[in-house]
Design a protein around this motif. Structure first.
Motif: not given
Length: 161
Positions: A44-56, A58-70
């Protein structure tokens, strides 16, 4: 549906996303038995991966994003992941649909309303603040911070109802 010996699943779960990415299933690179064609991940292309991953997440009630490479990786309960990658180039809006249980839909819907995220009953965005009732379930569309059109549904399309 793929099946992996239960011990392998336990090892894979303990090691997390990175173990599945590099194919560490009980020491056999890429070995999965009884494989059908399944989506594993998408970028998923995004401007700010922290913001975008946290948004998704958060809305879906999933665990926080984890880092894999970049990438910052948000994994759904079925093992499919959305891997957020920052770009400074143009972002083409994509559509991502998520099948949720009734309780999970209610919780996501509440979070969408609490955050005052605009939502629609249709992908054309002509029916604002409305939930659709397709196939006897419920569904709605909303945008993420980068303009991707996200959808949550409680019944797969074509399942009747």
């Amino acid at each position: 549906m793929y099946r992996v010996r239960s011990r392998c699943q336990v090892i894979s779960r303990r090691l997390g996303q990175s173990a599945r990415r590099v194919g560490l299933f009980c020491g056999t690179v890429g070995r999965i038995t009884n494989v059908s064609v399944q989506l594993n991940h998408t970028i998923v292309a995004c401007r700010d991966q922290q913001r975008s991953a946290a948004f998704l997440a958060g809305v879906l009630g999933l665990p926080p994003a984890t880092r894999f490479g970049h990438f910052l990786v948000v994994e759904a309960d079925n093992g499919v992941s959305l891997d957020f990658a920052e770009t400074s180039g143009p972002i083409t809006s994509q559509h991502y649909a998520f099948l949720l249980g009734e309780a999970e839909f209610d919780a996501a819907y509440e979070r969408i309303r609490d955050q005052e995220v605009p939502y629609w009953a249709d992908p054309g965005r002509t029916r604002p603040t409305t939930i659709n009732q397709r196939d006897g379930g419920r569904g709605l569309y909303f945008e993420d911070p980068d303009g991707h059109l996200l959808e949550i549904i409680t019944r797969p399309y074509g399942s009747g109802g």
